[in-house]
Design a protein around this motif. Sequence first.
Motif, PDB file in Angstrom:
ATOM      1  N   PRO A 198      51.189  -7.565  85.716  1.00  0.00           N
ATOM      2  CA  PRO A 198      51.034  -7.807  84.288  1.00  0.00           C
ATOM      3  C   PRO A 198      50.175  -6.727  83.634  1.00  0.00           C
ATOM      4  O   PRO A 198      49.215  -6.236  84.221  1.00  0.00           O
ATOM      5  CB  PRO A 198      50.357  -9.176  84.213  1.00  0.00           C
ATOM      6  N   VAL A 199      50.557  -6.341  82.446  1.00  0.00           N
ATOM      7  CA  VAL A 199      49.794  -5.402  81.621  1.00  0.00           C
ATOM      8  C   VAL A 199      49.744  -5.967  80.206  1.00  0.00           C
ATOM      9  O   VAL A 199      50.431  -6.923  79.891  1.00  0.00           O
ATOM     10  CB  VAL A 199      50.424  -3.988  81.623  1.00  0.00           C
ATOM     11  N   LEU A 200      48.967  -5.391  79.365  1.00  0.00           N
ATOM     12  CA  LEU A 200      48.834  -5.824  77.982  1.00  0.00           C
ATOM     13  C   LEU A 200      48.413  -7.289  77.886  1.00  0.00           C
ATOM     14  O   LEU A 200      49.066  -8.097  77.237  1.00  0.00           O
ATOM     15  CB  LEU A 200      50.143  -5.617  77.211  1.00  0.00           C
ATOM     16  N   ALA A 201      47.322  -7.638  78.552  1.00  0.00           N
ATOM     17  CA  ALA A 201      46.805  -9.000  78.480  1.00  0.00           C
ATOM     18  C   ALA A 201      46.519  -9.370  77.025  1.00  0.00           C
ATOM     19  O   ALA A 201      46.054  -8.552  76.248  1.00  0.00           O
ATOM     20  CB  ALA A 201      45.535  -9.126  79.318  1.00  0.00           C
ATOM     21  N   ASP A 202      46.817 -10.583  76.674  1.00  0.00           N
ATOM     22  CA  ASP A 202      46.596 -11.117  75.326  1.00  0.00           C
ATOM     23  C   ASP A 202      47.451 -10.455  74.259  1.00  0.00           C
ATOM     24  O   ASP A 202      47.147 -10.545  73.076  1.00  0.00           O
ATOM     25  CB  ASP A 202      45.119 -11.026  74.928  1.00  0.00           C
ATOM     26  N   ALA A 203      48.495  -9.771  74.649  1.00  0.00           N
ATOM     27  CA  ALA A 203      49.429  -9.193  73.682  1.00  0.00           C
ATOM     28  C   ALA A 203      50.805  -9.792  73.945  1.00  0.00           C
ATOM     29  O   ALA A 203      51.124 -10.157  75.073  1.00  0.00           O
ATOM     30  CB  ALA A 203      49.486  -7.680  73.827  1.00  0.00           C
ATOM     31  N   TRP A 204      51.593  -9.893  72.916  1.00  0.00           N
ATOM     32  CA  TRP A 204      52.933 -10.463  73.044  1.00  0.00           C
ATOM     33  C   TRP A 204      53.956  -9.490  72.476  1.00  0.00           C
ATOM     34  O   TRP A 204      54.488  -9.698  71.402  1.00  0.00           O
ATOM     35  CB  TRP A 204      53.001 -11.806  72.309  1.00  0.00           C
ATOM     36  N   PRO A 205      54.237  -8.417  73.197  1.00  0.00           N
ATOM     37  CA  PRO A 205      55.196  -7.441  72.672  1.00  0.00           C
ATOM     38  C   PRO A 205      56.626  -7.978  72.703  1.00  0.00           C
ATOM     39  O   PRO A 205      56.998  -8.744  73.598  1.00  0.00           O
ATOM     40  CB  PRO A 205      55.029  -6.252  73.614  1.00  0.00           C
ATOM     41  N   TYR A 206      57.405  -7.570  71.717  1.00  0.00           N
ATOM     42  CA  TYR A 206      58.807  -7.966  71.629  1.00  0.00           C
ATOM     43  C   TYR A 206      59.750  -6.833  72.005  1.00  0.00           C
ATOM     44  O   TYR A 206      60.925  -7.061  72.236  1.00  0.00           O
ATOM     45  CB  TYR A 206      59.148  -8.417  70.207  1.00  0.00           C
ATOM     46  N   GLY A 207      59.248  -5.610  71.996  1.00  0.00           N
ATOM     47  CA  GLY A 207      60.103  -4.473  72.310  1.00  0.00           C
ATOM     48  C   GLY A 207      59.284  -3.322  72.847  1.00  0.00           C
ATOM     49  O   GLY A 207      58.076  -3.234  72.611  1.00  0.00           O
ATOM     50  N   VAL A 208      59.953  -2.438  73.590  1.00  0.00           N
ATOM     51  CA  VAL A 208      59.275  -1.268  74.140  1.00  0.00           C
ATOM     52  C   VAL A 208      60.257  -0.102  74.171  1.00  0.00           C
ATOM     53  O   VAL A 208      61.460  -0.299  74.348  1.00  0.00           O
ATOM     54  CB  VAL A 208      58.694  -1.555  75.550  1.00  0.00           C
ATOM     55  N   ALA A 209      59.749   1.096  73.955  1.00  0.00           N
ATOM     56  CA  ALA A 209      60.560   2.313  74.021  1.00  0.00           C
ATOM     57  C   ALA A 209      59.749   3.399  74.711  1.00  0.00           C
ATOM     58  O   ALA A 209      58.517   3.365  74.711  1.00  0.00           O
ATOM     59  CB  ALA A 209      60.955   2.762  72.609  1.00  0.00           C
ATOM     60  N   TRP A 210      60.446   4.362  75.291  1.00  0.00           N
ATOM     61  CA  TRP A 210      59.810   5.509  75.933  1.00  0.00           C
ATOM     62  C   TRP A 210      60.318   6.775  75.254  1.00  0.00           C
ATOM     63  O   TRP A 210      61.534   6.964  75.101  1.00  0.00           O
ATOM     64  CB  TRP A 210      60.158   5.562  77.413  1.00  0.00           C
ATOM     65  N   ALA A 211      59.420   7.633  74.831  1.00  0.00           N
ATOM     66  CA  ALA A 211      59.795   8.930  74.263  1.00  0.00           C
ATOM     67  C   ALA A 211      58.544   9.778  74.109  1.00  0.00           C
ATOM     68  O   ALA A 211      57.432   9.262  74.001  1.00  0.00           O
ATOM     69  CB  ALA A 211      60.473   8.762  72.901  1.00  0.00           C
ATOM     70  N   GLN A 212      58.718  11.057  74.093  1.00  0.00           N
ATOM     71  CA  GLN A 212      57.642  12.017  73.880  1.00  0.00           C
ATOM     72  C   GLN A 212      56.443  11.779  74.799  1.00  0.00           C
ATOM     73  O   GLN A 212      55.295  11.889  74.391  1.00  0.00           O
ATOM     74  CB  GLN A 212      57.207  12.002  72.412  1.00  0.00           C
ATOM     75  N   GLY A 213      56.723  11.414  76.054  1.00  0.00           N
ATOM     76  CA  GLY A 213      55.661  11.254  77.036  1.00  0.00           C
ATOM     77  C   GLY A 213      54.832   9.997  76.895  1.00  0.00           C
ATOM     78  O   GLY A 213      53.730   9.915  77.442  1.00  0.00           O
ATOM     79  N   ARG A 214      55.344   9.000  76.182  1.00  0.00           N
ATOM     80  CA  ARG A 214      54.573   7.754  76.031  1.00  0.00           C
ATOM     81  C   ARG A 214      55.490   6.555  75.861  1.00  0.00           C
ATOM     82  O   ARG A 214      56.611   6.671  75.379  1.00  0.00           O
ATOM     83  CB  ARG A 214      53.614   7.852  74.859  1.00  0.00           C
ATOM     84  N   PHE A 215      54.965   5.410  76.284  1.00  0.00           N
ATOM     85  CA  PHE A 215      55.588   4.127  75.976  1.00  0.00           C
ATOM     86  C   PHE A 215      55.014   3.647  74.654  1.00  0.00           C
ATOM     87  O   PHE A 215      53.829   3.838  74.375  1.00  0.00           O
ATOM     88  CB  PHE A 215      55.240   3.071  77.044  1.00  0.00           C
ATOM     89  N   VAL A 216      55.838   3.005  73.864  1.00  0.00           N
ATOM     90  CA  VAL A 216      55.385   2.326  72.654  1.00  0.00           C
ATOM     91  C   VAL A 216      55.912   0.900  72.735  1.00  0.00           C
ATOM     92  O   VAL A 216      57.118   0.678  72.836  1.00  0.00           O
ATOM     93  CB  VAL A 216      55.890   3.015  71.369  1.00  0.00           C
ATOM     94  N   ALA A 217      54.992  -0.057  72.756  1.00  0.00           N
ATOM     95  CA  ALA A 217      55.350  -1.475  72.764  1.00  0.00           C
ATOM     96  C   ALA A 217      54.989  -2.050  71.401  1.00  0.00           C
ATOM     97  O   ALA A 217      53.961  -1.691  70.821  1.00  0.00           O
ATOM     98  CB  ALA A 217      54.601  -2.215  73.871  1.00  0.00           C
ATOM     99  N   VAL A 218      55.825  -2.941  70.895  1.00  0.00           N
ATOM    100  CA  VAL A 218      55.582  -3.519  69.575  1.00  0.00           C
ATOM    101  C   VAL A 218      55.660  -5.037  69.626  1.00  0.00           C
ATOM    102  O   VAL A 218      56.383  -5.613  70.417  1.00  0.00           O
ATOM    103  CB  VAL A 218      56.577  -2.976  68.525  1.00  0.00           C
ATOM    104  N   GLY A 219      54.870  -5.661  68.776  1.00  0.00           N
ATOM    105  CA  GLY A 219      54.809  -7.110  68.623  1.00  0.00           C
ATOM    106  C   GLY A 219      54.013  -7.386  67.363  1.00  0.00           C
ATOM    107  O   GLY A 219      54.344  -6.885  66.300  1.00  0.00           O
ATOM    108  N   GLN A 220      52.900  -8.100  67.502  1.00  0.00           N
ATOM    109  CA  GLN A 220      52.045  -8.298  66.338  1.00  0.00           C
ATOM    110  C   GLN A 220      51.262  -7.037  66.004  1.00  0.00           C
ATOM    111  O   GLN A 220      50.643  -6.940  64.959  1.00  0.00           O
ATOM    112  CB  GLN A 220      51.098  -9.473  66.569  1.00  0.00           C
TER     113      GLN A 220
END
Length: 181
Positions: free
Chosen positions: A14-36
């Motif tokens: 598990p990663v991102l404790a206390d977060a509830w992401p709905y989507g994730v993408a990888w680009a430009q050398g980084r992950f971006v997760a989105v939620g609240q």
Amino acid sequence: SRAYASSDGLSWQPVLADAWPYGVAWAQGRFVAVGQNAYTSTNGLDWTRQTTELGNFCGVAFGRGQFVALGTTGLRDPATPWIYTSADGANWQSHVPSGLPSVYVWCNTSGMIFGRGRYVATDQYRLWSSADGVSWKLCYQTPVVELRRPVWIQNLAYGAGRFVAVGLNSYVPNKVLLMTS
């Protein structure tokens, strides 16, 4: 935590404790997760919360040099869809989209992808397409099937020059939809 990371696809942590992401993408050398909020990570294990204060993100994809996230304005007007764009996943700008309906269903977004020069997203019942991530066009409405229930689009993929959408009628077992462009 609803986010997990793995280096081999077999063992997950598990990663991102206390977060509830709905989507994730990888680009430009980084992950971006989105939620609240939006979160960035270069390794998938260590995440940085990005202050957005913009609303709720529901899905994210990368294309044309930018991350594009679907979302709502949160508490200000939860029924209004918004588009958020970012070059780096940390600094986001909000846009009032054109062509998207004003409904609550966006945070049930099943998928958002980029391919062949365009973004494609689903709100479970329809497929939407955009060249710039801000102006959207309805390109498919799912049929109403048995029991007058629409087919739910569950996920999207792009590869080998083709978009693929899969879904089902959750009220009628064993009815699966597979669509290709």
